[in-house]
Design an enzyme around this catalytic site. Structure first.
Site, mmCIF file in Angstrom:
data_model
loop_
_atom_site.group_PDB
_atom_site.id
_atom_site.type_symbol
_atom_site.label_atom_id
_atom_site.label_comp_id
_atom_site.label_asym_id
_atom_site.label_seq_id
_atom_site.Cartn_x
_atom_site.Cartn_y
_atom_site.Cartn_z
ATOM 1 N N SER A 51 0.799 -1.235 0.000
ATOM 2 C CA SER A 51 0.000 0.000 0.000
ATOM 3 C C SER A 51 0.832 1.285 0.000
ATOM 4 O O SER A 51 0.286 2.353 -0.270
ATOM 5 C CB SER A 51 -0.932 0.024 1.212
ATOM 6 O OG SER A 51 -2.105 -0.682 0.918
ATOM 7 N N LYS A 82 0.574 3.319 -3.031
ATOM 8 C CA LYS A 82 -0.586 4.181 -3.309
ATOM 9 C C LYS A 82 -0.193 5.663 -3.318
ATOM 10 O O LYS A 82 -0.816 6.471 -3.991
ATOM 11 C CB LYS A 82 -1.694 3.914 -2.280
ATOM 12 C CG LYS A 82 -2.330 2.535 -2.456
ATOM 13 C CD LYS A 82 -3.224 2.147 -1.296
ATOM 14 C CE LYS A 82 -3.815 0.758 -1.547
ATOM 15 N NZ LYS A 82 -4.402 0.145 -0.355
ATOM 16 N N TYR A 129 -2.099 -2.067 -10.798
ATOM 17 C CA TYR A 129 -2.134 -1.989 -9.334
ATOM 18 C C TYR A 129 -1.256 -3.068 -8.681
ATOM 19 O O TYR A 129 -0.451 -2.784 -7.788
ATOM 20 C CB TYR A 129 -3.595 -2.096 -8.861
ATOM 21 C CG TYR A 129 -3.745 -2.155 -7.361
ATOM 22 C CD1 TYR A 129 -3.568 -1.025 -6.573
ATOM 23 C CD2 TYR A 129 -4.043 -3.365 -6.729
ATOM 24 C CE1 TYR A 129 -3.693 -1.098 -5.186
ATOM 25 C CE2 TYR A 129 -4.174 -3.439 -5.351
ATOM 26 C CZ TYR A 129 -3.998 -2.302 -4.590
ATOM 27 O OH TYR A 129 -4.103 -2.380 -3.226
ATOM 28 N N TYR A 178 -4.375 3.419 7.328
ATOM 29 C CA TYR A 178 -5.724 2.845 7.208
ATOM 30 C C TYR A 178 -6.622 3.394 8.320
ATOM 31 O O TYR A 178 -6.521 4.575 8.664
ATOM 32 C CB TYR A 178 -5.699 1.306 7.269
ATOM 33 C CG TYR A 178 -4.568 0.635 6.553
ATOM 34 C CD1 TYR A 178 -4.342 0.852 5.201
ATOM 35 C CD2 TYR A 178 -3.723 -0.242 7.222
ATOM 36 C CE1 TYR A 178 -3.309 0.196 4.537
ATOM 37 C CE2 TYR A 178 -2.691 -0.893 6.561
ATOM 38 C CZ TYR A 178 -2.487 -0.664 5.230
ATOM 39 O OH TYR A 178 -1.476 -1.303 4.596
ATOM 40 N N VAL A 220 0.990 -3.891 3.723
ATOM 41 C CA VAL A 220 0.828 -5.186 4.392
ATOM 42 C C VAL A 220 2.067 -6.085 4.359
ATOM 43 O O VAL A 220 2.063 -7.152 4.970
ATOM 44 C CB VAL A 220 -0.370 -6.028 3.867
ATOM 45 C CG1 VAL A 220 -1.676 -5.503 4.393
ATOM 46 C CG2 VAL A 220 -0.347 -6.158 2.371
HETATM 47 N N1 GLN Z 1 -1.507 -5.390 -2.441
HETATM 48 C C1 GLN Z 1 -2.273 -5.265 -1.236
HETATM 49 C C2 GLN Z 1 -3.760 -5.430 -1.501
HETATM 50 O O1 GLN Z 1 -4.258 -4.908 -2.429
HETATM 51 C C3 GLN Z 1 -1.996 -3.933 -0.620
HETATM 52 C C4 GLN Z 1 -2.802 -3.721 0.620
HETATM 53 C C5 GLN Z 1 -2.040 -3.095 1.732
HETATM 54 O O2 GLN Z 1 -0.820 -3.009 1.751
HETATM 55 N N2 GLN Z 1 -2.800 -2.707 2.719
HETATM 56 O O3 GLN Z 1 -4.450 -6.086 -0.783
#
Ligand code: GLN
Length: 303
Positions: free
Chosen positions: A61, A64, A188, A239, A257
């Protein structure tokens, strides 16, 4: 600083026992949950690092932030924020729940999966590879490391298992928010699989701390975009734990994550942390504790 980082790694590493590596992406489930590493870079270029700071991991994430900056450079604020909002959700990062608030399925912000998928759909390029490559290229420039690339095993592992993200993407397509599910998801998943270490993350953090100028003095992001992205880090970067993180730690940060956290102190330092044992909300359990301790010891809160 060196001693402080070493003692923080020793002190907080045992808390890894209280967390778990991400298991929903099979390749991430193989990570060693006991690792903890940290790197700090200041504007003079001094690097201090401790623990597993050389271990490589994927951005997940954290990417992003980067895709949002590329989309903003491609289209400008008005067009991007017509498709994705600016408000925190208070829900888990992969939630579908609030997508039905508006008819056109406008995700509440670009730091949740739904919002990031819409942002990936906006990145320009002739092919999926070229679009993802533009995100990777900005990571290389921010970190001043031309070697940075994708981890293909993690990319394939996520692509082949991403039922929830596919559900989000189909819903978004059904509401007209994106055009092509598999192409968009491919961009993505590729950006999520960009592979770095703590020093790369710390340099990327420093680039944002300096409003888009790298350690070597090269401007790679317009100042207004760097400022905007840092604001998202404060309001949505951790988050649905962003409020508590702002109170306890008080610096812009973005987690993934894989256990990485990119953090920064405006004008002063970039910080990269890696600790793959996650808490229930998907943030590095040891990473957050280390950052809280570090911030309190040095009085780093921006508030
Ligand atoms: N690639 C992960 C997903 O889409 C990224 C999510 C994350 O790092 N929170 O679930």
């Amino acid at each position: 600083m060196q001693k402080l980082l070493e003692s923080l790694v020793e002190k907080h590493r045992p808390a890894a026992r209280e967390g778990k590596v991400a298991e929903y992406i099979p390749e991430l489930a193989k990570q060693d949950s006991r690792l903890l590493g940290v790197a700090v870079v200041n504007p003079k270029g001094d690097v201090h690092a401790a623990g597993a700071y050389r271990t490589r991991f994927t951005l997940q994430s954290i990417s992003k932030l980067i895709s949002l900056m590329v989309a903003l450079m491609d289209h400008g604020e008005e067009r991007v924020f017509a498709k994705v909002g600016m408000e925190p959700t208070g829900d888990p990062f992969h939630s579908l729940y609030k997508l039905e608030i508006t008819e056109e399925a406008k995700p509440l912000n670009p730091m949740i999966n739904a919002g990031a998928i819409v942002v990936s759909s906006l990145i320009r390029g002739k092919s999926v590879e070229e679009r993802a490559e533009r995100v990777i290229q900005l990571v290389r420039e921010m970190a001043d490391n031309p070697e940075i690339d994708m981890n293909r095993a993690v990319y394939r592992s996520e692509r082949d298992t991403a039922d929830r993200n596919r559900a989000l993407a189909y819903f978004l397509k059904g509401c007209g928010a994106i055009d092509d599910v598999e192409e968009t998801l491919d961009v993505y998943f590729r950006q999520c699989s960009i592979c770095v270490d703590c020093i790369d993350l710390a340099r990327m953090g420093l680039c944002l701390a300096q409003n888009g100028v790298t350690l070597r003095g090269k401007r790679v992001i317009p100042g207004d975009i760097a400022r905007l992205v840092k604001t998202f880090m404060v309001t949505c970067g951790m988050y649905n734990a962003s409020g508590e993180f702002a109170i306890r730690v008080g610096i812009p940060a973005k987690s993934g994550v894989s256990g990485g956290i990119l953090a920064l102190v405006p004008g002063r330092m970039g910080i990269g942390v890696f600790g793959p044992a996650l808490d229930k909300k998907g943030n590095s359990i040891t990473g957050i504790r280390l950052l809280e301790d570090f911030s309190k010891k040095l009085g780093l809160s921006i508030f």
